[in-house]
Design a protein around this motif. Structure first.
Motif, PDB file in Angstrom:
ATOM      1  N   PRO B 117      -5.585   2.481   1.252  1.00 25.03           N
ATOM      2  CA  PRO B 117      -4.530   1.966   0.363  1.00 25.03           C
ATOM      3  C   PRO B 117      -3.521   1.154   1.160  1.00 25.03           C
ATOM      4  CG  PRO B 117      -4.305   4.331   0.698  1.00 25.03           C
ATOM      5  CD  PRO B 117      -5.602   3.935   1.316  1.00 25.03           C
ATOM      6  N   ILE B 118      -3.013   0.078   0.564  1.00 27.51           N
ATOM      7  CA  ILE B 118      -2.077  -0.778   1.309  1.00 27.51           C
ATOM      8  C   ILE B 118      -0.653  -0.652   0.774  1.00 27.51           C
ATOM      9  CG2 ILE B 118      -3.812  -2.484   1.987  1.00 27.51           C
ATOM     10  CD1 ILE B 118      -2.503  -4.280  -0.277  1.00 27.51           C
ATOM     11  N   CYS B 119      -0.482   0.137  -0.292  1.00 26.07           N
ATOM     12  CA  CYS B 119       0.831   0.161  -0.948  1.00 26.07           C
ATOM     13  C   CYS B 119       1.922   0.813  -0.111  1.00 26.07           C
ATOM     14  CB  CYS B 119       0.721   0.833  -2.319  1.00 26.07           C
ATOM     15  SG  CYS B 119       0.138  -0.328  -3.564  1.00 26.07           S
ATOM     16  N   ASP B 120       1.539   1.647   0.874  1.00 26.46           N
ATOM     17  CA  ASP B 120       2.574   2.247   1.730  1.00 26.46           C
ATOM     18  C   ASP B 120       3.194   1.191   2.644  1.00 26.46           C
ATOM     19  OD1 ASP B 120       2.215   4.698   0.612  1.00 26.46           O
ATOM     20  OD2 ASP B 120       0.714   5.336   2.065  1.00 26.46           O
ATOM     21  N   GLN B 121       2.388   0.197   3.040  1.00 28.37           N
ATOM     22  CA  GLN B 121       2.895  -0.858   3.930  1.00 28.37           C
ATOM     23  C   GLN B 121       3.705  -1.908   3.166  1.00 28.37           C
ATOM     24  OE1 GLN B 121      -0.663   0.021   4.830  1.00 28.37           O
ATOM     25  NE2 GLN B 121       0.494   1.447   6.089  1.00 28.37           N
ATOM     26  N   VAL B 122       3.253  -2.254   1.984  1.00 33.04           N
ATOM     27  CA  VAL B 122       3.901  -3.351   1.238  1.00 33.04           C
ATOM     28  C   VAL B 122       4.352  -2.829  -0.127  1.00 33.04           C
ATOM     29  CG1 VAL B 122       2.898  -5.362   2.374  1.00 33.04           C
ATOM     30  CG2 VAL B 122       1.546  -4.139   0.688  1.00 33.04           C
ATOM     31  N   ARG B 123       5.386  -1.980  -0.074  1.00 35.07           N
ATOM     32  CA  ARG B 123       5.825  -1.277  -1.280  1.00 35.07           C
ATOM     33  C   ARG B 123       6.399  -2.246  -2.322  1.00 35.07           C
ATOM     34  NH1 ARG B 123       6.361   4.276  -1.459  1.00 35.07           N
ATOM     35  NH2 ARG B 123       6.179   4.402   0.803  1.00 35.07           N
ATOM     36  N   LYS B 124       7.205  -3.210  -1.858  1.00 35.51           N
ATOM     37  CA  LYS B 124       7.841  -4.142  -2.790  1.00 35.51           C
ATOM     38  C   LYS B 124       6.769  -4.986  -3.508  1.00 35.51           C
ATOM     39  CE  LYS B 124      10.814  -8.141  -2.560  1.00 35.51           C
ATOM     40  NZ  LYS B 124       9.702  -9.040  -2.201  1.00 35.51           N
ATOM     41  N   TYR B 125       5.814  -5.456  -2.726  1.00 37.33           N
ATOM     42  CA  TYR B 125       4.707  -6.255  -3.287  1.00 37.33           C
ATOM     43  C   TYR B 125       3.957  -5.456  -4.352  1.00 37.33           C
ATOM     44  CZ  TYR B 125       0.010  -8.360  -3.245  1.00 37.33           C
ATOM     45  OH  TYR B 125      -1.187  -8.900  -3.596  1.00 37.33           O
ATOM     46  N   CYS B 126       3.664  -4.184  -4.015  1.00 34.17           N
ATOM     47  CA  CYS B 126       2.908  -3.339  -4.937  1.00 34.17           C
ATOM     48  C   CYS B 126       3.661  -3.106  -6.236  1.00 34.17           C
ATOM     49  CB  CYS B 126       2.615  -1.993  -4.284  1.00 34.17           C
ATOM     50  SG  CYS B 126       0.997  -1.968  -3.540  1.00 34.17           S
ATOM     51  N   ASN B 127       4.987  -2.864  -6.111  1.00 40.31           N
ATOM     52  CA  ASN B 127       5.778  -2.634  -7.319  1.00 40.31           C
ATOM     53  C   ASN B 127       5.791  -3.863  -8.216  1.00 40.31           C
ATOM     54  OD1 ASN B 127       6.382  -0.046  -6.600  1.00 40.31           O
ATOM     55  ND2 ASN B 127       8.330  -0.568  -5.637  1.00 40.31           N
ATOM     56  N   GLN B 128       5.841  -5.043  -7.566  1.00 38.37           N
ATOM     57  CA  GLN B 128       5.874  -6.277  -8.349  1.00 38.37           C
ATOM     58  C   GLN B 128       4.544  -6.497  -9.088  1.00 38.37           C
ATOM     59  OE1 GLN B 128       7.748  -9.304  -6.062  1.00 38.37           O
ATOM     60  NE2 GLN B 128       7.600 -10.841  -7.694  1.00 38.37           N
ATOM     61  N   VAL B 129       3.433  -6.220  -8.379  1.00 38.67           N
ATOM     62  CA  VAL B 129       2.114  -6.333  -9.018  1.00 38.67           C
ATOM     63  C   VAL B 129       2.014  -5.349 -10.180  1.00 38.67           C
ATOM     64  CG1 VAL B 129      -0.354  -5.919  -8.680  1.00 38.67           C
ATOM     65  CG2 VAL B 129       0.926  -7.210  -6.978  1.00 38.67           C
ATOM     66  N   GLN B 130       2.534  -4.135  -9.942  1.00 40.42           N
ATOM     67  CA  GLN B 130       2.499  -3.118 -10.990  1.00 40.42           C
ATOM     68  C   GLN B 130       3.301  -3.563 -12.214  1.00 40.42           C
ATOM     69  OE1 GLN B 130       3.674   0.626  -9.336  1.00 40.42           O
ATOM     70  NE2 GLN B 130       2.680   1.812 -10.948  1.00 40.42           N
ATOM     71  N   GLY B 131       4.478  -4.152 -11.966  1.00 39.74           N
ATOM     72  CA  GLY B 131       5.298  -4.672 -13.062  1.00 39.74           C
ATOM     73  C   GLY B 131       4.552  -5.722 -13.864  1.00 39.74           C
ATOM     74  N   ALA B 132       3.896  -6.650 -13.145  1.00 36.61           N
ATOM     75  CA  ALA B 132       3.145  -7.710 -13.826  1.00 36.61           C
ATOM     76  C   ALA B 132       2.020  -7.104 -14.661  1.00 36.61           C
ATOM     77  CB  ALA B 132       2.578  -8.691 -12.807  1.00 36.61           C
ATOM     78  N   LEU B 133       1.379  -6.040 -14.147  1.00 40.17           N
ATOM     79  CA  LEU B 133       0.272  -5.416 -14.886  1.00 40.17           C
ATOM     80  C   LEU B 133       0.766  -4.726 -16.149  1.00 40.17           C
ATOM     81  CD1 LEU B 133      -1.973  -3.923 -12.070  1.00 40.17           C
ATOM     82  CD2 LEU B 133      -2.397  -5.913 -13.487  1.00 40.17           C
TER      83      LEU B 133
END
Lengths: 163, 163
Positions: B117-133
């Motif tokens: 999983p990469i979300c621990d390294q790039v938390r802000k990016y992951c949250n933004q992708v999650q928001g878009a989804l």
């Protein structure tokens, strides 16, 4: 003319039943045991939620495709079939999209995320998943055709004729 | 009554235009630079074909949603809109399924394939992708509603009334 059309529809529905069933079976039977650096591991479809989703959706649609073979051609239920075709086309589209997204990572990897391709290690497994996806793609096309045909017969979106 | 229905439809279509546009923009602007083991790398949506597909589909649907706001309510083209709604609902379903399949691997990883999983390294990016989804999911629901409404007004699948 109506009889030919009826037989043709039945034949296409029967083909769709066979292809959805076989997509489901081919994907569900995909597994391969391999040894990498003295570690033995088994690749199988149930490791990946997206591939499980593909198997479940294709199994459900094949049951629907089987039941519809016995629907009398004069039945008023064919009007309900328009809506059901739409729902199942959407489910098939959704499942093949998810499975293809994962299969793409399996084949090419994603260097930016550090995900390595696994298809070199489990070539047989990958080919079987690929086969199931190709059949799944045929299913989507068939169901889109059914749906367009149902839309065409019940309403006329191209305005050639006023209802 | 017809006027209220018209305004309600226009409002929902306008909301759908805003949400598809924002899903596209939020996903397209998702990027984060991070440093792991002295190596700097940038996570962005264009690394992943599935997320690019999501952006493109949502952008196309928002253009369609914008154009349809100007279609007069008496226009015969509304019959064509049934078919277009079906196509765009399918595209939205397909794109969100592919994006969610990849986002799931990004969040949970796939231990059997060795994908971390990469979300621990790039938390802000992951949250933004999650928001878009999440916004993308609302779009799918809205377009399914439009489609069911179009089906309901042009044909009657529940057999309440013979045509």
């Amino acid at each position: 003319m109506a009889e030919t059309k009826r037989i043709f529809t039945f034949l296409l529905r029967f083909i769709a039943f066979c292809t959805t069933l076989s997509a489901s079976i081919v994907m569900a039977s995909s597994r391969e045991r391999t040894t990498v650096l003295a570690l033995s591991f088994e690749a199988k479809y149930s490791d990946t939620p997206a591939l499980m989703y593909f198997v479940i959706v294709n199994a459900i649609v094949s049951v629907y495709g089987f039941l519809i073979l016995f629907l009398p051609s004069k039945s008023q239920l064919w009007r309900l079939v328009v809506a059901l075709d739409a729902v199942f086309t959407m489910l098939l589209t959704s499942s093949i999209s998810a499975a293809m997204a994962i299969a793409y990572v399996g084949k090419k990897g994603n260097p930016n995320a550090g995900w390595l391709p696994i298809c070199d290690q489990v070539r047989k497994y990958c080919n079987q998943v690929q086969g199931a996806l190709i059949v799944g793609f045929i299913n989507v096309i068939l169901y889109i055709l059914f749906f367009l045909y149902s839309i065409h017969t019940t309403l006329n979106p191209l305005l050639l004729e006023r209802s």
